[in-house]
Design a protein around this motif. Structure first.
Motif, PDB file in Angstrom:
ATOM      1  N   UNK A   1       9.551 -31.579   7.418  1.00 52.78           N
ATOM      2  CA  UNK A   1      10.596 -30.880   6.668  1.00 52.78           C
ATOM      3  C   UNK A   1      11.145 -31.775   5.557  1.00 52.78           C
ATOM      4  N   UNK A   2      11.358 -33.049   5.889  1.00 53.74           N
ATOM      5  CA  UNK A   2      11.916 -33.985   4.919  1.00 53.74           C
ATOM      6  C   UNK A   2      10.958 -34.219   3.762  1.00 53.74           C
ATOM      7  N   UNK A   3       9.677 -34.416   4.072  1.00 52.45           N
ATOM      8  CA  UNK A   3       8.669 -34.629   3.030  1.00 52.45           C
ATOM      9  C   UNK A   3       8.592 -33.418   2.103  1.00 52.45           C
ATOM     10  N   UNK A   4       8.506 -32.232   2.705  1.00 53.45           N
ATOM     11  CA  UNK A   4       8.354 -31.010   1.918  1.00 53.45           C
ATOM     12  C   UNK A   4       9.602 -30.728   1.094  1.00 53.45           C
ATOM     13  N   UNK A   5      10.779 -30.923   1.687  1.00 49.61           N
ATOM     14  CA  UNK A   5      12.023 -30.705   0.950  1.00 49.61           C
ATOM     15  C   UNK A   5      12.129 -31.648  -0.237  1.00 49.61           C
ATOM     16  N   UNK A   6      11.709 -32.903  -0.026  1.00 50.03           N
ATOM     17  CA  UNK A   6      11.744 -33.861  -1.124  1.00 50.03           C
ATOM     18  C   UNK A   6      10.835 -33.465  -2.264  1.00 50.03           C
ATOM     19  N   UNK A   7       9.638 -32.997  -1.933  1.00 53.17           N
ATOM     20  CA  UNK A   7       8.706 -32.557  -2.969  1.00 53.17           C
ATOM     21  C   UNK A   7       9.232 -31.318  -3.692  1.00 53.17           C
ATOM     22  N   UNK A   8       9.802 -30.393  -2.922  1.00 46.72           N
ATOM     23  CA  UNK A   8      10.352 -29.186  -3.544  1.00 46.72           C
ATOM     24  C   UNK A   8      11.477 -29.534  -4.519  1.00 46.72           C
ATOM     25  N   UNK A   9      12.359 -30.432  -4.111  1.00 49.05           N
ATOM     26  CA  UNK A   9      13.460 -30.833  -4.989  1.00 49.05           C
ATOM     27  C   UNK A   9      12.945 -31.506  -6.241  1.00 49.05           C
ATOM     28  N   UNK A  10      11.940 -32.364  -6.055  1.00 52.81           N
ATOM     29  CA  UNK A  10      11.356 -33.057  -7.205  1.00 52.81           C
ATOM     30  C   UNK A  10      10.739 -32.077  -8.187  1.00 52.81           C
ATOM     31  N   UNK A  11       9.976 -31.121  -7.688  1.00 46.04           N
ATOM     32  CA  UNK A  11       9.316 -30.160  -8.552  1.00 46.04           C
ATOM     33  C   UNK A  11      10.333 -29.228  -9.225  1.00 46.04           C
ATOM     34  N   UNK A  12      11.380 -28.852  -8.499  1.00 46.99           N
ATOM     35  CA  UNK A  12      12.423 -28.014  -9.085  1.00 46.99           C
ATOM     36  C   UNK A  12      13.117 -28.731 -10.231  1.00 46.99           C
ATOM     37  N   UNK A  13      13.418 -30.012 -10.021  1.00 45.83           N
ATOM     38  CA  UNK A  13      14.066 -30.800 -11.070  1.00 45.83           C
ATOM     39  C   UNK A  13      13.166 -30.930 -12.291  1.00 45.83           C
ATOM     40  N   UNK A  14      11.866 -31.101 -12.057  1.00 49.71           N
ATOM     41  CA  UNK A  14      10.920 -31.212 -13.162  1.00 49.71           C
ATOM     42  C   UNK A  14      10.869 -29.929 -13.969  1.00 49.71           C
ATOM     43  N   UNK A  15      10.853 -28.792 -13.271  1.00 50.13           N
ATOM     44  CA  UNK A  15      10.829 -27.506 -13.961  1.00 50.13           C
ATOM     45  C   UNK A  15      12.115 -27.296 -14.758  1.00 50.13           C
ATOM     46  N   UNK A  16      13.233 -27.683 -14.170  1.00 52.85           N
ATOM     47  CA  UNK A  16      14.513 -27.546 -14.861  1.00 52.85           C
ATOM     48  C   UNK A  16      14.536 -28.393 -16.114  1.00 52.85           C
ATOM     49  N   UNK A  17      13.973 -29.587 -16.036  1.00 54.76           N
ATOM     50  CA  UNK A  17      13.905 -30.452 -17.204  1.00 54.76           C
ATOM     51  C   UNK A  17      13.117 -29.809 -18.316  1.00 54.76           C
ATOM     52  N   UNK A  18      12.051 -29.100 -17.965  1.00 56.53           N
ATOM     53  CA  UNK A  18      11.253 -28.424 -18.972  1.00 56.53           C
ATOM     54  C   UNK A  18      12.016 -27.302 -19.639  1.00 56.53           C
ATOM     55  N   UNK A  19      12.833 -26.578 -18.853  1.00 54.01           N
ATOM     56  CA  UNK A  19      13.604 -25.477 -19.417  1.00 54.01           C
ATOM     57  C   UNK A  19      14.706 -25.963 -20.352  1.00 54.01           C
TER      58      UNK A  19
END
Length: 223
Positions: A158-176
């Motif tokens: 759960x911790x690994x997956x949550x960390x990756x999800x947060x990272x990818x969400x932040x990356x997408x937000x940066x693009x927007x």
């Protein structure tokens, strides 16, 4: 080597016609067992589900051959680029949208965390650590007997997956927001922000064969 020769009803020296030494024998067994790893083939499933299945299958293999895995985990070259586990893991990270340039580093970190947890499971350290109490509790607090290793492993995932999800969400937000998204799949020499030191983040950055078969059941420490 003597125990293996006895099981094969052979002269111990005859084993060296097949393998040069004990180290080569153990590596051969590890490679043979690793080849039996069940590769995740659910390409249509969400990457999170594929990650859980991949890690769980790897853990099942480790518990099926605990002595061999304990030996293998101590070898820095245990995982090779062509190993089924590594190929499946990098495919999952690619499906998640991790930039190609960052996949090897993130895959290495996932391997380190998962293997570290499995080592602690196999040697009993995880059980002991989970029942340590803070000094202020005086050692009288409730134990975590009900917090079994299966549940703890799910917590790790759960911790690994949550960390990756947060990272990818932040990356997408940066693009927007007008900044190039880090998961644009273009190679980049930039070090991921999460891997930089706190000081670096603050400086001008925007937040953001049969012998092998017989040997598979032997404990390396007893040879």
């Amino acid at each position: 080597m003597r125990k293996l020769a006895a099981a094969l009803d052979a002269n111990p020296m005859s084993l060296y016609h097949h393998v040069p030494n004990k180290e080569a024998l153990l590596r051969g067994v590890a490679t043979m067992v690793g080849a039996r790893f069940r590769t995740v083939t659910l390409e249509v499933a969400p990457w999170q589900e594929r990650m859980r299945l991949l890690a769980t299958d790897f853990r099942t293999l480790a518990h099926r051959h605990p002595n061999l895995m304990a030996y293998s985990f101590s070898q820095p070259d245990f995982i090779q680029p062509e190993d089924p586990f590594w190929l499946a893991l990098t495919a999952v990270l690619d499906a998640a949208g991790v930039p190609q340039s960052e996949i090897p580093q993130l895959a290495a970190l996932v391997c380190a965390v998962v293997i570290g947890v499995m080592i602690a499971e196999l040697n009993g350290a995880l059980h002991r650590w989970s029942n340590l109490h803070p000094p202020a509790s005086g050692g009288d607090g409730p134990t975590n007997e009900g917090f079994g290793e299966d549940r703890m492993f799910r917590l790790v995932l759960d911790t690994i997956i949550s960390g990756l999800e947060s990272r990818l969400t932040a990356d997408h937000a940066g693009g927007r927001e007008g900044r190039p998204p880090q998961n644009s799949r273009r190679a980049s020499g930039r070090i991921p922000r999460q891997l930089r030191s706190p000081a670096a983040r603050r400086e001008g950055e925007t937040p953001g064969n049969s012998v092998l078969d017989m040997a598979a059941g032997f404990d390396p420490e007893e040879q």
